[in-house]
Scaffold this active site. Structure first.
Site, PDB file in Angstrom:
ATOM      1  CG  HIS A 430      -2.287   0.599   0.911  1.00  0.00           C
ATOM      2  ND1 HIS A 430      -2.493   1.503  -0.108  1.00  0.00           N
ATOM      3  CD2 HIS A 430      -3.503   0.426   1.495  1.00  0.00           C
ATOM      4  CE1 HIS A 430      -3.760   1.867  -0.135  1.00  0.00           C
ATOM      5  NE2 HIS A 430      -4.409   1.230   0.830  1.00  0.00           N
ATOM      6  NE  ARG A 431       6.359   0.124   1.663  1.00  0.00           N
ATOM      7  CZ  ARG A 431       7.577  -0.419   1.752  1.00  0.00           C
ATOM      8  NH1 ARG A 431       8.490   0.131   2.554  1.00  0.00           N
ATOM      9  NH2 ARG A 431       7.880  -1.492   1.048  1.00  0.00           N
TER      10      ARG A 431
END
Length: 459
Positions: A430-431
């Site tokens: 999700h980064r």
């Protein structure tokens, strides 16, 4: 003159290795490039060739012991203080000849990889070991005189005094075929038994019952042994996998999204391709079509084909797809890669996947084939599983779990019909990837599988 051999740098950033087995013992005379031992790194099993000609004087590590790069492994007594000059490694080269044939160039075996190179030339015979204090040997004249349809009585490891030399996957392969490697060792002499030796023996004896040891030990389930617990050392691939998964789980914030798709059209396409005579030699299955769909979908969502470089403060987006395929092997889970998968046709992907799977199962996957990878697929459907939450391989931002194909009642064109259904499970970092991009990717893959003709619109 005494010489010592230390564990060399095996590449790929590996700092240690476990000694799987020694193929020599103190007192043995070894030749240049003769395999001394098999060591298991975090990624593969590697054969170590001898840099000297001489006599082994001492082994400085035990089988099962983990040693660091640069640690002392073995000592020799040699005639010259300098190592014999070695030629550059040659792909597929034969093992070195004995000193009695100086005219033929000697080439070392491949340092990286698994299994002995197949060769009709036997290695130099090792010094005869003693069993119960008395020297023993095998009468090869009996073997040469015996017709092919009669198997003479062969010695057992207890009578010979040592276990036949082979690698763990080769022994496991022979066991699956019901073949005692002692019988193979008695035929081929004192050299490492390869997978090719097992296959040749199996083809020669067929399914005869005398190929199976008459007194094979029974496997007793752990709960019936009376022991309260079993302790299994954490080493090799299992150790590396555990460390990598912990690193990934606590470094990259994982998000998993699921999508269930009607793959009836894809299964019909596969059935049609299998009937095409021009494609008969290519094993095209659901995983191949999924791999092609993934490569096409990644062109629209490059974030899933990226990696996080925290040191440089950058997100790196490769302009190629090295597709990792998770493979469950006897040594544990490994993820070898199909290099340049995005440039391959469906038949080429099928061939690459077949080769990758066979290499992984035989234990011959090299460290180089396990390095890198830009996106991965894990086929949990082969175990009858529908969905899961796969953990990202370190350095990758996406992994897709492919579930089992099941016939289920499904809405189709306004009616309920029996259709073939598959669930896709996408985990992503999700980064790098936000929820919308992850959803778009898995939807693109699903659309291709639902209507394979859509693939023409993505190029």
């Amino acid at each position: 003159m005494n010489e010592e051999f230390h564990l060399p740098d095996l590449g790929e950033g590996l700092t240690e290795a476990e000694v799987v087995q020694w193929l020599v013992a103190p007192g043995d005379t070894v030749t240049l490039n003769q395999t001394l031992a098999e060591v298991e790194t975090a990624k593969a099993i590697v054969e170590l060739p001898s840099p000297y000609e001489g006599t082994v004087t001492a082994l400085h590590a035990q089988a099962g012991e983990t040693v660091a790069v640069g640690s002392l492994l073995i000592a020799f007594e040699v005639e010259s203080a300098e190592p014999v000059e070695r030629a550059e490694p040659v792909e597929g080269a034969e093992p070195a000849e004995e000193k009695s044939e100086p005219a033929e160039e000697k080439t070392p075996p491949n340092l990286v990889g698994y299994g002995a190179a197949p060769s009709s030339k036997a290695r130099p015979m090792r010094r005869t070991r003693r069993a119960n204090g008395n020297p023993v040997s095998v009468d090869t004249a009996v073997l040469e005189a015996a017709p092919h349809d009669v198997l003479p009585e062969m010695p057992t490891p207890a009578r010979v005094g040592e276990r036949p030399r082979s690698t763990p996957p080769v022994r496991a392969y022979a066991k699956r075929l019901g073949i005692d490697i002692v019988l193979i060792a008695a035929e081929i002499g004192d050299r490492v038994i390869t997978r090719e030796d097992v296959e040749a023996y199996a083809e020669r004896v067929g399914g005869r019952s005398d190929a199976v040891p008459a007194e094979a030990p029974l496997t007793v389930p752990p709960l019936m042994t009376g022991e309260r617990e079993t302790r299994i050392p954490i080493r090799g691939v299992r150790k590396h996998t555990a460390a990598a998964m912990v690193q990934s789980a606590f470094t990259a914030p994982h998000v998993t999204t699921f999508h269930t798709v009607d793959v009836t059209a894809t299964m019909d396409l596969i059935a049609s391709l299998r009937q095409d005579r021009s494609l008969a030699e290519h094993r095209i299955g659901p995983l191949v079509i999924v791999a092609k769909a993934v490569c096409l979908a990644l062109t629209r969502t490059p974030g899933l084909n990226s990696r996080w470089d925290g040191d440089a403060g950058e997100i790196v987006q490769p302009h190629y797809v090295d597709l990792g395929i998770a493979a469950a092997t006897e040594r544990g889970l490994i993820v070898p890669n199909i290099r340049g998968a995005d440039q391959m046709t469906v038949p080429e992907l099928a061939d690459a996947l077949s080769a990758l799977t066979e290499t992984a199962r035989s234990g011959k996957t090299s460290p180089a084939e396990l390095a890198g990878g830009t996106f991965s697929i894990t086929n949990i459907g082969v175990f009858g599983i529908d969905a899961g939450t796969p953990i990202l391989p370190p350095g990758q931002s996406g992994i897709l779990a492919v579930g089992a194909v099941r016939r289920r009642p499904w809405e189709f064109r306004g009616e309920i019909a029996l259709r073939q259904i598959m669930t896709l499970s996408l985990s992503f970092d999700h980064r790098i990837v936000d929820g919308a991009e992850g959803a778009r990717f898995v939807k693109d893959v699903a659309d291709i599988l639902e209507e394979p003709g859509r693939a023409m619109l993505l190029r």
